[in-house]
Scaffold this active site. Sequence first.
Site, mmCIF file in Angstrom:
data_model
loop_
_atom_site.group_PDB
_atom_site.id
_atom_site.type_symbol
_atom_site.label_atom_id
_atom_site.label_comp_id
_atom_site.label_asym_id
_atom_site.label_seq_id
_atom_site.Cartn_x
_atom_site.Cartn_y
_atom_site.Cartn_z
ATOM 1 N N GLU A 24 80.623 141.574 122.014
ATOM 2 C CA GLU A 24 79.833 140.365 122.277
ATOM 3 C C GLU A 24 80.750 139.203 122.608
ATOM 4 O O GLU A 24 81.971 139.277 122.401
ATOM 5 C CB GLU A 24 78.967 140.037 121.051
ATOM 6 C CG GLU A 24 77.893 141.087 120.813
ATOM 7 C CD GLU A 24 76.937 140.728 119.688
ATOM 8 O OE1 GLU A 24 77.289 139.876 118.850
ATOM 9 O OE2 GLU A 24 75.839 141.303 119.655
ATOM 10 N N HIS A 37 71.418 129.650 120.912
ATOM 11 C CA HIS A 37 71.667 130.928 121.584
ATOM 12 C C HIS A 37 71.389 130.738 123.060
ATOM 13 O O HIS A 37 70.364 130.166 123.439
ATOM 14 C CB HIS A 37 70.763 132.021 121.006
ATOM 15 C CG HIS A 37 71.225 133.384 121.394
ATOM 16 N ND1 HIS A 37 71.064 133.880 122.660
ATOM 17 C CD2 HIS A 37 71.879 134.334 120.691
ATOM 18 C CE1 HIS A 37 71.594 135.098 122.717
ATOM 19 N NE2 HIS A 37 72.095 135.398 121.530
ATOM 20 N N ARG A 69 79.505 131.332 122.538
ATOM 21 C CA ARG A 69 78.120 130.885 122.714
ATOM 22 C C ARG A 69 77.955 129.419 123.086
ATOM 23 O O ARG A 69 77.121 129.081 123.917
ATOM 24 C CB ARG A 69 77.372 131.063 121.404
ATOM 25 C CG ARG A 69 76.857 132.406 121.292
ATOM 26 C CD ARG A 69 76.002 132.572 120.114
ATOM 27 N NE ARG A 69 75.805 134.011 120.040
ATOM 28 C CZ ARG A 69 75.252 134.627 119.038
ATOM 29 N NH1 ARG A 69 74.837 133.940 118.014
ATOM 30 N NH2 ARG A 69 75.105 135.915 119.054
ATOM 31 N N HIS A 96 69.322 128.608 117.177
ATOM 32 C CA HIS A 96 69.481 129.988 116.732
ATOM 33 C C HIS A 96 70.047 130.104 115.319
ATOM 34 O O HIS A 96 69.505 130.813 114.483
ATOM 35 C CB HIS A 96 70.406 130.686 117.724
ATOM 36 C CG HIS A 96 70.603 132.139 117.439
ATOM 37 N ND1 HIS A 96 69.549 133.013 117.311
ATOM 38 C CD2 HIS A 96 71.732 132.880 117.270
ATOM 39 C CE1 HIS A 96 70.016 134.234 117.073
ATOM 40 N NE2 HIS A 96 71.333 134.174 117.026
ATOM 41 N N ARG A 139 79.758 129.464 115.239
ATOM 42 C CA ARG A 139 79.789 130.816 114.663
ATOM 43 C C ARG A 139 80.105 131.856 115.732
ATOM 44 O O ARG A 139 79.508 131.862 116.804
ATOM 45 C CB ARG A 139 78.425 131.122 114.054
ATOM 46 C CG ARG A 139 78.270 132.537 113.574
ATOM 47 C CD ARG A 139 76.841 132.789 113.178
ATOM 48 N NE ARG A 139 75.984 132.883 114.337
ATOM 49 C CZ ARG A 139 75.243 133.957 114.637
ATOM 50 N NH1 ARG A 139 75.249 134.997 113.846
ATOM 51 N NH2 ARG A 139 74.476 133.970 115.701
HETATM 52 C C1 LIG Z 1 66.467 136.728 116.584
HETATM 53 C C2 LIG Z 1 67.745 136.684 115.799
HETATM 54 C C3 LIG Z 1 68.778 137.569 116.107
HETATM 55 C C4 LIG Z 1 69.959 137.535 115.370
HETATM 56 N N1 LIG Z 1 70.947 138.460 115.644
HETATM 57 C C5 LIG Z 1 72.051 138.492 114.854
HETATM 58 C C6 LIG Z 1 73.021 139.519 115.018
HETATM 59 O O1 LIG Z 1 72.888 140.409 115.854
HETATM 60 N N2 LIG Z 1 74.112 139.500 114.200
HETATM 61 C C7 LIG Z 1 74.300 138.548 113.239
HETATM 62 O O2 LIG Z 1 75.303 138.583 112.526
HETATM 63 N N3 LIG Z 1 73.377 137.567 113.073
HETATM 64 C C8 LIG Z 1 72.265 137.539 113.835
HETATM 65 N N4 LIG Z 1 71.328 136.550 113.641
HETATM 66 C C9 LIG Z 1 71.529 135.586 112.547
HETATM 67 C C10 LIG Z 1 71.246 136.291 111.237
HETATM 68 O O3 LIG Z 1 70.137 137.131 111.387
HETATM 69 C C11 LIG Z 1 70.954 135.301 110.112
HETATM 70 O O4 LIG Z 1 71.913 134.304 110.099
HETATM 71 C C12 LIG Z 1 70.975 135.990 108.774
HETATM 72 O O5 LIG Z 1 70.128 137.103 108.814
HETATM 73 C C13 LIG Z 1 70.540 135.031 107.679
HETATM 74 O O6 LIG Z 1 70.349 135.767 106.512
HETATM 75 P P1 LIG Z 1 69.884 135.019 105.186
HETATM 76 O O7 LIG Z 1 69.751 136.070 104.150
HETATM 77 O O8 LIG Z 1 70.786 133.878 104.926
HETATM 78 O O9 LIG Z 1 68.463 134.380 105.564
HETATM 79 P P2 LIG Z 1 67.119 135.095 106.049
HETATM 80 O O10 LIG Z 1 67.348 136.489 106.479
HETATM 81 O O11 LIG Z 1 66.465 134.206 107.023
HETATM 82 O O12 LIG Z 1 66.225 135.131 104.719
HETATM 83 C C14 LIG Z 1 65.701 133.933 104.192
HETATM 84 C C15 LIG Z 1 64.806 134.285 103.029
HETATM 85 O O13 LIG Z 1 64.500 133.100 102.305
HETATM 86 C C16 LIG Z 1 63.121 133.067 102.020
HETATM 87 N N5 LIG Z 1 62.710 131.676 101.855
HETATM 88 C C17 LIG Z 1 62.931 130.617 102.661
HETATM 89 N N6 LIG Z 1 62.397 129.503 102.139
HETATM 90 C C18 LIG Z 1 61.821 129.862 100.974
HETATM 91 C C19 LIG Z 1 61.080 129.180 99.982
HETATM 92 N N7 LIG Z 1 60.811 127.871 100.064
HETATM 93 N N8 LIG Z 1 60.614 129.871 98.911
HETATM 94 C C20 LIG Z 1 60.848 131.212 98.802
HETATM 95 N N9 LIG Z 1 61.540 131.912 99.709
HETATM 96 C C21 LIG Z 1 62.020 131.253 100.789
HETATM 97 C C22 LIG Z 1 62.467 133.769 103.194
HETATM 98 O O14 LIG Z 1 61.158 134.204 102.839
HETATM 99 C C23 LIG Z 1 63.475 134.903 103.412
HETATM 100 O O15 LIG Z 1 63.188 135.960 102.520
HETATM 101 C C24 LIG Z 1 70.133 136.571 114.347
HETATM 102 C C25 LIG Z 1 69.105 135.681 114.047
HETATM 103 C C26 LIG Z 1 67.910 135.743 114.761
HETATM 104 C C27 LIG Z 1 66.808 134.780 114.407
#
Ligand SMILES: Cc1cc2nc3c(=O)[nH]c(=O)nc-3n(C[C@H](O)[C@H](O)[C@H](O)COP(=O)(O)OP(=O)(O)OC[C@H]3O[C@@H](n4cnc5c(N)ncnc54)[C@H](O)[C@@H]3O)c2cc1C
Length: 559
Positions: free
Chosen positions: A132, A248, A294, A355, A390
């Site tokens: 990438e 993105h 990016r 993103h 990032r």
């Molecule tokens: C379309 C897309 C494609 C991506 N592709 C990639 C990739 O290929 N590689 C990569 O490294 N990264 C990628 N990313 C970025 C990556 O997915 C995220 O940065 C990462 O998954 C974040 O993980 P997290 O556990 O911090 O948050 P999340 O996975 O967003 O989880 C957040 C959690 O918090 C909970 N939550 C939020 N607010 C509250 C609240 N008030 N009360 C209770 N629960 C709450 C939600 O319900 C959820 O369970 C992508 C992102 C997107 C949107």
Amino acid sequence: MLSPLALPRRYLVGFDARELPHHFTDVLIVGGGIAGLRAALGIPDEFRALVLTKDEVRESNSHYAQGGIAGVMDPNDSFDNHIADTLTAGKGLCDPEVVEMVVREAPDRIHELISWGTHFDQVDGRMSLGREGGHSHARIAHAMGDETGREIMRAMIHQARSRKSIRIWQNCSTIDLLTHDGRCRGVLVWDKRRGFALVWSRAVVLATGGAGQLYRETTNPPIATADGHAMAYRAGVELRDMEFMQFHPTVLYMAGSARHLLTEALRGEGAYLRDRDGYRFMPEYHPLAELAPRDDVSLAIAHQMAKTRHPNVYLDLSHLDPELIRHRFPSIDRLCQSFDLDITRDLIPVCPGAHYMIGGVTVDDLGRSSLPGLWAAGEVSSSGLHGANRLASNSLLEGLVYGARVAENIVRTLDEAGAWRLEVPPVSARATATRDNRARIDLDDLRKSLRALMWRRMGITRDAEGLKEAAVQVDHWCRYVLPQVFDDPAGWAMQNMLITARLMIAAAAERRESRGTHSRVDFPEADPAQNRHITLHYPPIWPPEPNRERAARSENRLS
Ligand SMILES: Cc1cc2nc3c(=O)[nH]c(=O)nc-3n(C[C@H](O)[C@H](O)[C@H](O)COP(=O)(O)OP(=O)(O)OC[C@H]3O[C@@H](n4cnc5c(N)ncnc54)[C@H](O)[C@@H]3O)c2cc1C
């Protein structure tokens, strides 16, 4: 310097601890994405872990990740290369020690996912690695072609559900962190079935993900409303780097379609970017052309869109092997077909979209925030890995590495504390709206207005005048929305979005240079004197015990 955000009150809703149901746990994890679940899976069975998710557990940014997870898995690649690529993308703001630590842990974390049942794609019996933008080697492990997040989360949710010590409360909104005597003690929650409740815990982990919903164009699902950022700010926790939102470059731009991400791996496989006249413009902007980092690609697209006066540019895959493209990107193929587009032949309209939120809760290398009792991991945190931009596919990795570290540190802390009676401190709040305006506020309309404003004034390019206008407008909205006491998640999310938007605008106005994802038209160059973090906190700040050194290093404090 713009004036800081004055909050009308510490908690969004009023409550009296004597009147609410109480729940108790050892480790409370707000968020069930990759970071939250990895933290939960690191808590041994003798402790009780409770994971809260505001929607169903499968609804997270993690679930939608497409491209994959970065890690040195090929003998021809090296840790030094991955470190160098991450530092280059971060434009001077990465913490080199953190980068080295995360990169070196990547292969172990990827093997751990495999041991939990994740099936990464293979070629000839070996892991298939994609390349990438910004990566000097092919090092992205991917699954089900472009559905990496779905496959990883399937395996992790299955693991978490099979552990008796982990409970998951779905559809349960966390409203605020409970603090008492300079320590985080638990959270105030609400769900439709149980109403309001207090959950007390010996350790609290914030893993609430990102803030993409603050923008009109975004790849993020509806859960990404920056709740964690705003609740941390209300609790006096230090946040930093809030000006850095990564855009993105390629989000499907079709009338009537939700804004789907079209993974960077498409360009990794050789896709071109063309403008409305069919001109392949990226070589004009960057020596790496479509494989530039990016921020450079998003900026180039924004310039080309302005130059050609067209709302989008196009991805072109027509010169690539159609069989390979359909096999490698099955979900994008299906998505485009549903809009009558053939990815192997047609030009695919795309524009950039918000993103990845780089800024967040400042954490040290063990995931500890400035507030004792509160840890943070994943997109809601600022660990020092990403700097000002990032590197692609480093965020799933960060969620895993910090989820694991947070769990390890919490377990050590709980072990050291020994037997500990969990007491209910006298926390309560009065919150009455000065003037109840709720019925007159059209939340949908306000949300659309905020998202449009952020896109226009806090988007890919910014300037002092636009940021001033955005600050004045958001302040106005804050004046009549923040004093309200809402009784449903849509109202709390709106308040959280306004608070976070205002913090982002304040930090963006403060950084008078262009660096990474923060591009100022009025200050187009990077300024070596500003190669430092901008931190924010709402007084009173708790003594930043764990991060004393780091806090001392960050001079530029808005408070
Ligand atoms: C379309 C897309 C494609 C991506 N592709 C990639 C990739 O290929 N590689 C990569 O490294 N990264 C990628 N990313 C970025 C990556 O997915 C995220 O940065 C990462 O998954 C974040 O993980 P997290 O556990 O911090 O948050 P999340 O996975 O967003 O989880 C957040 C959690 O918090 C909970 N939550 C939020 N607010 C509250 C609240 N008030 N009360 C209770 N629960 C709450 C939600 O319900 C959820 O369970 C992508 C992102 C997107 C949107």
